[in-house]
Design an enzyme around this catalytic site. Structure first.
Site, PDB file in Angstrom:
ATOM      1  N   LYS A 106       0.814  -1.219   0.000  1.00 12.25           N
ATOM      2  CA  LYS A 106       0.000   0.000   0.000  1.00 12.25           C
ATOM      3  C   LYS A 106       0.849   1.273   0.000  1.00 12.25           C
ATOM      4  O   LYS A 106       0.433   2.301  -0.531  1.00 12.25           O
ATOM      5  CB  LYS A 106      -0.948   0.000   1.199  1.00 12.25           C
ATOM      6  CG  LYS A 106      -2.025  -1.071   1.148  1.00 12.25           C
ATOM      7  CD  LYS A 106      -3.034  -0.817   0.031  1.00 12.25           C
ATOM      8  CE  LYS A 106      -4.205  -1.801   0.104  1.00 12.25           C
ATOM      9  NZ  LYS A 106      -5.126  -1.643  -1.055  1.00 12.25           N
ATOM     10  N   GLU A 128      -9.938   5.547   3.056  1.00 10.45           N
ATOM     11  CA  GLU A 128     -10.740   4.437   3.558  1.00 10.45           C
ATOM     12  C   GLU A 128      -9.776   3.302   3.854  1.00 10.45           C
ATOM     13  O   GLU A 128      -8.700   3.229   3.275  1.00 10.45           O
ATOM     14  CB  GLU A 128     -11.756   3.994   2.509  1.00 10.45           C
ATOM     15  CG  GLU A 128     -11.203   3.045   1.416  1.00 10.45           C
ATOM     16  CD  GLU A 128     -10.163   3.668   0.504  1.00 10.45           C
ATOM     17  OE1 GLU A 128     -10.100   4.918   0.426  1.00 10.45           O
ATOM     18  OE2 GLU A 128      -9.401   2.920  -0.139  1.00 10.45           O
ATOM     19  N   SER A 395       1.830  -9.721  -0.956  1.00  9.92           N
ATOM     20  CA  SER A 395       1.519  -8.295  -0.891  1.00  9.92           C
ATOM     21  C   SER A 395       1.664  -7.680   0.488  1.00  9.92           C
ATOM     22  O   SER A 395       1.815  -6.472   0.624  1.00  9.92           O
ATOM     23  CB  SER A 395       0.098  -8.055  -1.419  1.00  9.92           C
ATOM     24  OG  SER A 395      -0.827  -8.840  -0.689  1.00  9.92           O
TER      25      SER A 395
END
Lengths: 449, 266
Positions: A106, A128, A395
């Site tokens: 991210k 969010e 990830s």
């Protein structure tokens, strides 16, 4: 939007974009902008600023510096031979986004969008978050760049991911639990859009995935594609060949688009997205949007989504908060419909089996999201056989999931936790797998977690 | 000619702004919501903005959201909305449907246009559909002779005011403030400015102002410069607090007095 790479300045260069989206943000019939008129000016401003920024050498230099010195890029590729013994003998390489600062992919996107926020002169960011990874990454970038930060998180998720709530607050962000609707990621997105439309003069919305209205799907892809750009070069260098398949979990789909994009022109490389199958797609309790959904409009774009006959969004279910989303980025819908990528469901039980296996065999605790991609590799390996080379996007790391995993595997002495289904009932060693003592088995695996 | 434009024009001929009241279908249940709409018509609403319940109402504030959540959970859908349309038309006001886009896409755009026209509906207000994405709806509404009400906002550029009003028919929904639906103590000066800018972009279409209007005084203030006043959350509040048809009737009386107080818009 241009579809080819712009003229390059200096040493930094941007790779060519695929031939989509078009300049109004459409991927075939998918994408676009289904938002209130009040947001169009902000989206136009963002698009224009982003298109200027992405060819600005000063930005590219700053972005590259942050990725190197702050995030720790490039992330390594790790071969996992003991895990691969459970994948039909195929060889498995992991792209280690779990080793990034903040613990997931991210951060790649957030640093880009935070720089963009400063460039357009806004002082506040909102975001969010589902699992909390994007919220933590946004709070991190906001702290680094002196921006004020508000994160919307479904109340249900604040409970599932209490550790990340604490992390965000430590980083100076305000975390607002969302109590509307299903109290998960989709409702957090609704609340963030409401905040944005009200405070758009001072506030930029740092969207966490390749969904939402144009320009978010294309912009987030551009910021995340570093994963695949690096991995493609790393695999070529160490193996002298491309992988046979690239696998990634898909919720909104940003880590998957991130690793897929560089490989899209490589026709021989299968691109496989693993969706959250929850209790199983046929039970209706899942988050497998492309597998079990249909095209419609949600959160500003047309894409596949889970909906009922009235067009109401159906609540999704997944053990993974980060995949527990009833929509998916429009580029995934497009890649599916043109046949360039395949999307398959992985159940909670299959993902948790892979989760435990990677812990046990390789000493890597993956995020439960990423464990879906690992489970996909275990199945695909059985199909393609021992010579195949599989590249899996790891990830994120699983620290945030330790509590969930403990409950799943019935670990610990606490009497207030519901042990949930244990490995002993949920997991059967894969056929053709190695000897039983190496396979993860029930409580045994649990105790060592 | 559009039946919405006709009705707004008739109000203007009486020296007042039109009054448009919003309620979603299905709160607290379908029958009660339709009874309330009929009461609003009887008490003086010129048009009823009939809301299609939707699970993710991105531009709505907490009041409307609370009501539509109930309707969504009860499975209220397009057939119920069409029933409300027939009831409002029968009561003598113009029914116009307010909907987020996905329920229409799911039902089928062409099919919806045909069914809405057959039920006596004037057209659609589409808060999350901009003209650039509305190709299918523009074609279907042309074929069915339906109005299409797009929104303009304080942040709209002059170029967008021109293109959005050009694509609109019936009236243009002028969103008075940047933000979500909900009653406000003061209706921003931004509304007056935006109405003037929009009128300049296209002088020959009615401009109705919504977002934040909750009483007769505010209605009078808006009616002084706009062709119509749209009231939503204040009506929904009456329903949420259980005052039902009598509550919305009293509110309508106050608002109807307000739109008459101001005189003909400039």
């Amino acid at each position: 939007m241009t579809t080819t790479s712009p003229p390059q300045t200096g040493e930094l260069s941007l790779p060519a974009r695929p031939g989509w989206p078009d300049e109004t943000g459409h991927f075939g019939i998918f994408g676009g902008r289904f938002v209130p008129e009040a947001l169009i000016a902000a989206l136009d401003e963002l698009t224009e600023a982003y298109e200027a920024m992405r060819v600005d050498p000063a930005f590219l230099e700053e972005f590259a510096r942050l990725q190197r010195d702050y995030t720790g890029r490039p992330s390594p590729v790790t071969e996992v031979p003991k895990f691969a013994e459970h994948c039909g003998g195929a060889r498995v390489l992991l792209k280690r986004e779990d080793l990034n600062h903040t613990g997931s992919h991210k951060i790649n996107n957030v640093l880009g969008q935070a720089l963009l926020t400063k460039r357009i002169g806004k002082t506040r960011v909102i975001a969010e978050t589902g699992a909390g990874q994007h919220g933590v990454a946004t709070a991190t970038a906001a702290a680094l760049m002196g921006l004020s930060c508000t994160v919307y998180m479904g109340e249900e998720d604040t409970r599932r991911q209490a550790l990340n709530v604490a992390r965000m607050r430590l980083l100076g962000a305000e975390v607002i639990p969302v109590t509307t609707g299903s109290r998960t990621l989709k409702d957090a997105i609704n609340e963030a859009f409401r905040d944005w439309v009200t405070n758009v003069e001072t506030t930029n919305y740092v969207f966490g995935t390749v969904a939402g209205p144009h320009p978010f799907p294309a912009m987030v892809r551009d910021f995340q594609r570093v994963i695949g750009d690096e991995a493609r070069a790393q695999v070529l260098e160490r193996e002298g060949r491309l992988p046979d398949a690239v696998l990634a979990c898909v919720g909104g789909g940003s880590n998957a688009i991130g690793i897929f994009t560089a490989f899209v022109p490589d026709d021989g490389v299968r691109l496989i997205g693993l969706e959250a199958g929850g209790d199983g797609v046929d039970t209706g309790r899942h988050a497998a949007t492309i597998t079990g959904g249909s095209p419609g409009v949600l959160h500003g774009a047309r894409s596949y989504l889970l909906q009922d006959h009235n067009g109401q969004t159906i609540e999704s279910h997944s053990i993974s908060a980060g995949l527990d989303y009833p929509g998916v980025g429009p580029e995934h819908s497009y890649l599916n419909d043109i046949g360039r990528a395949e999307y398959r469901p992985v159940t909670d039980a299959e993902a948790m089996e892979a989760f435990a296996l990677l812990c046990r065999t390789e000493g890597i605790i993956p995020a439960i999201e990423s464990a879906h991609a690992l489970a996909g590799a275990m199945k695909l390996g059985q199909e393609v056989g021992p010579d195949a080379l599989l590249l899996v996007n790891l990830s994120g790391r699983g620290d945030k999931d330790v509590e969930t995993a403990s409950r799943w595997f019935g670990l610990g002495d606490r009497e207030d936790v519901d042990p949930g289904p244990g490995l002993d009932t949920e997991q059967q060693p894969t056929e053709g797998a190695v000897s039983n003592d190496e396979a993860v088995a029930g409580q045994d695996a649990g105790e060592e977690l | 000619m559009s039946i919405l434009a006709e009705r707004i024009g008739a109000a203007k001929a009486e020296g007042r702004a039109a009054l448009i009241g919003y309620l979603p279908v299905g709160y607290p249940d379908v029958d009660t919501s339709i009874e309330a709409m009929v009461a609003m018509v009887e008490a003086g609403c010129d048009a009823i903005e009939i809301g299609v319940p939707y699970s993710d109402p991105g531009i709505d504030g907490p009041v409307i959201q609370e009501a539509v959540d109930v309707a969504v959970r009860a499975g209220v859908g397009i057939p119920d909305v069409l029933r409300a349309v027939r009831a409002v038309a029968h009561a003598g006001a113009v029914p116009v449907v307010m909907t987020y886009w996905n329920p229409i896409e799911r039902y089928g755009v062409e099919r919806f246009a045909t069914d809405l026209a057959a039920a006596g509906g004037a057209g659609l207000i589409t808060p999350d559909l901009i003209p650039e994405e509305a190709g299918e709806w523009i074609a279907a509404s042309d074929r069915a002779g339906l109005d299409r009400v797009f929104l303009v906002a304080p942040s709209s550029t002059d170029a967008r005011l021109r293109s959005t009003t050009e694509a609109s028919r019936g009236f243009v929904y002028v969103a008075s403030t940047m933000g979500v639906t909900g009653a406000r103590d003061t209706v921003s000066d931004a509304a007056r400015t935006l109405v003037a800018r929009t009128r300049q972009a296209r002088p020959d279409i009615a401009l109705c102002v919504g977002l934040g209007v909750s009483n007769g005084d505010q209605a009078a203030e808006i009616a002084a410069f706009a062709d119509g006043v749209i009231v939503g959350s204040a009506y929904v509040r009456e329903m949420l607090e259980g005052r039902g048809a009598e509550g919305v009737r009293a509110l309508t009386a106050d608002l109807a007095e307000g739109v008459r107080r101001a005189g003909v818009p400039a």
